[in-house]
Scaffold this active site. Structure first.
Site, PDB file in Angstrom:
ATOM      1  N   ARG A 147       9.985  -2.850   3.842  1.00 10.36           N
ATOM      2  CA  ARG A 147       9.751  -2.035   2.647  1.00 10.36           C
ATOM      3  C   ARG A 147       9.981  -0.559   2.957  1.00 10.36           C
ATOM      4  O   ARG A 147       9.604  -0.049   4.012  1.00 10.36           O
ATOM      5  CB  ARG A 147       8.325  -2.217   2.139  1.00 10.36           C
ATOM      6  CG  ARG A 147       8.022  -3.578   1.550  1.00 10.36           C
ATOM      7  CD  ARG A 147       6.542  -3.679   1.215  1.00 10.36           C
ATOM      8  NE  ARG A 147       6.192  -4.966   0.639  1.00 10.36           N
ATOM      9  CZ  ARG A 147       4.940  -5.377   0.442  1.00 10.36           C
ATOM     10  NH1 ARG A 147       3.925  -4.590   0.767  1.00 10.36           N
ATOM     11  NH2 ARG A 147       4.700  -6.564  -0.076  1.00 10.36           N
ATOM     12  N   LYS A 150       2.730 -13.567  -3.869  1.00 10.88           N
ATOM     13  CA  LYS A 150       1.857 -14.063  -4.942  1.00 10.88           C
ATOM     14  C   LYS A 150       2.033 -13.265  -6.228  1.00 10.88           C
ATOM     15  O   LYS A 150       2.113 -13.838  -7.315  1.00 10.88           O
ATOM     16  CB  LYS A 150       0.396 -13.967  -4.516  1.00 10.88           C
ATOM     17  CG  LYS A 150      -0.077 -15.019  -3.567  1.00 10.88           C
ATOM     18  CD  LYS A 150      -1.591 -14.916  -3.399  1.00 10.88           C
ATOM     19  CE  LYS A 150      -2.004 -13.521  -2.961  1.00 10.88           C
ATOM     20  NZ  LYS A 150      -3.458 -13.346  -2.899  1.00 10.88           N
ATOM     21  N   ARG A 187      -3.563  -6.965   9.045  1.00 14.77           N
ATOM     22  CA  ARG A 187      -3.886  -7.518   7.718  1.00 14.77           C
ATOM     23  C   ARG A 187      -3.810  -9.038   7.737  1.00 14.77           C
ATOM     24  O   ARG A 187      -4.625  -9.724   7.109  1.00 14.77           O
ATOM     25  CB  ARG A 187      -2.923  -6.944   6.670  1.00 14.77           C
ATOM     26  CG  ARG A 187      -3.124  -5.461   6.398  1.00 14.77           C
ATOM     27  CD  ARG A 187      -1.972  -4.862   5.623  1.00 14.77           C
ATOM     28  NE  ARG A 187      -1.844  -5.430   4.288  1.00 14.77           N
ATOM     29  CZ  ARG A 187      -0.787  -5.210   3.495  1.00 14.77           C
ATOM     30  NH1 ARG A 187       0.219  -4.451   3.925  1.00 14.77           N
ATOM     31  NH2 ARG A 187      -0.740  -5.733   2.293  1.00 14.77           N
ATOM     32  N   ARG A 198     -12.246 -14.837  -2.410  1.00 14.41           N
ATOM     33  CA  ARG A 198     -11.654 -14.422  -1.142  1.00 14.41           C
ATOM     34  C   ARG A 198     -12.303 -15.138   0.043  1.00 14.41           C
ATOM     35  O   ARG A 198     -11.823 -15.014   1.166  1.00 14.41           O
ATOM     36  CB  ARG A 198     -11.784 -12.905  -0.938  1.00 14.41           C
ATOM     37  CG  ARG A 198     -10.893 -12.080  -1.863  1.00 14.41           C
ATOM     38  CD  ARG A 198     -10.978 -10.616  -1.508  1.00 14.41           C
ATOM     39  NE  ARG A 198     -10.135  -9.797  -2.359  1.00 14.41           N
ATOM     40  CZ  ARG A 198      -8.855  -9.552  -2.155  1.00 14.41           C
ATOM     41  NH1 ARG A 198      -8.260 -10.070  -1.091  1.00 14.41           N
ATOM     42  NH2 ARG A 198      -8.161  -8.788  -2.970  1.00 14.41           N
ATOM     43  N   ARG A 207       5.529   3.177   4.542  1.00 13.75           N
ATOM     44  CA  ARG A 207       4.103   3.447   4.389  1.00 13.75           C
ATOM     45  C   ARG A 207       3.357   2.952   5.622  1.00 13.75           C
ATOM     46  O   ARG A 207       3.763   1.992   6.271  1.00 13.75           O
ATOM     47  CB  ARG A 207       3.543   2.731   3.158  1.00 13.75           C
ATOM     48  CG  ARG A 207       4.145   3.146   1.837  1.00 13.75           C
ATOM     49  CD  ARG A 207       3.415   2.466   0.697  1.00 13.75           C
ATOM     50  NE  ARG A 207       3.253   1.017   0.939  1.00 13.75           N
ATOM     51  CZ  ARG A 207       2.415   0.233   0.283  1.00 13.75           C
ATOM     52  NH1 ARG A 207       1.634   0.741  -0.641  1.00 13.75           N
ATOM     53  NH2 ARG A 207       2.354  -1.054   0.550  1.00 13.75           N
TER      54      ARG A 207
END
Length: 215
Positions: free
Chosen positions: A128, A14, A172, A89, A161
């Site tokens: 990542r 996004k 998540r 949200r 991370r």
């Protein structure tokens, strides 16, 4: 002016899509985080209230976020499109937003869902890597370092991370599905949902598809 609500799971892209769209004339990307930071920095009434709440360690209530959005709408009336990212949200916040837009006679363009399968999101985020020294970012699939595990910029070791660990990403996504995904049905049943396939890596194609929807 019209509001376009951006929807999509963590890692759906996004932010990247919005940053590209906001380069077009009359379009602005407004994320909740930026909204809070800018209001606090500007010292607006709602910003000062939000600062006090955040400094006390509490969450900023829905009604205050709505006031911040309202301040932004009033001060940016010349824009043609605002891409709203991070609010609403949940369904309760969507109702608050609808009332706010009706009050100021602002059009609701659509809810734009960047649709990406969970397995693609997990692969993207899990790939990542970040430099432990300078903070430079990489991705083992789309933006790999020249030498595996080593930062191109400073030669320090790259790490993953905690938020990007596969098990954390899965959590998540579960939170997103529980709290935010009901918005998809909320807007779909009202005929306000538009979908862009976000699974591929062709950003130009996604931008083109989004532009055709919102303009």
């Amino acid at each position: 002016m019209q509001i376009v609500v951006l929807l999509g799971a963590p890692g759906s892209g996004k932010g990247t899509l919005a940053s590209m769209l906001s380069k077009l004339p009359g379009i602005a990307h407004l994320s909740t985080g930026d909204l809070l930071r800018n209001a606090v920095k500007a010292g607006t009434p709602a910003g000062l209230e939000a600062k006090e709440i955040m400094e006390s360690g509490n969450l900023v209530p829905d009604t205050l976020i709505a006031r911040l959005v309202e301040e932004y709408l009033v001060s940016h009336a010349s824009l043609s499109t605002i891409l709203l990212d991070g609010f609403p949200r949940n369904v309760a916040q969507a109702d608050i937003l609808a009332e706010l837009l009706e009050k100021h006679e602002v059009d609701f363009g659509c809810a734009l869902l960047l649709d990406v399968a969970d397995e693609v999101v997990i692969r993207r985020i899990s790939g990542r890597r970040v430099c432990s020294a300078c903070g430079a970012g990489y991705n083992v699939d789309t933006l790999p370092p020249k030498k595996d595990g080593v930062c191109d910029a400073c030669g320090s070791a790259l790490c993953t991370r905690k938020d990007d660990m596969p098990e954390t990403v899965q959590h998540r996504l579960s939170v997103y599905a529980e709290q935010t995904f009901p918005l998809v049905e909320y807007y779909r049943t009202r005929g306000l949902l538009q979908v862009v396939d976000g699974s591929g890596d062709d950003l130009d194609a996604k931008v083109k598809a989004a532009v055709e929807i919102i303009q």
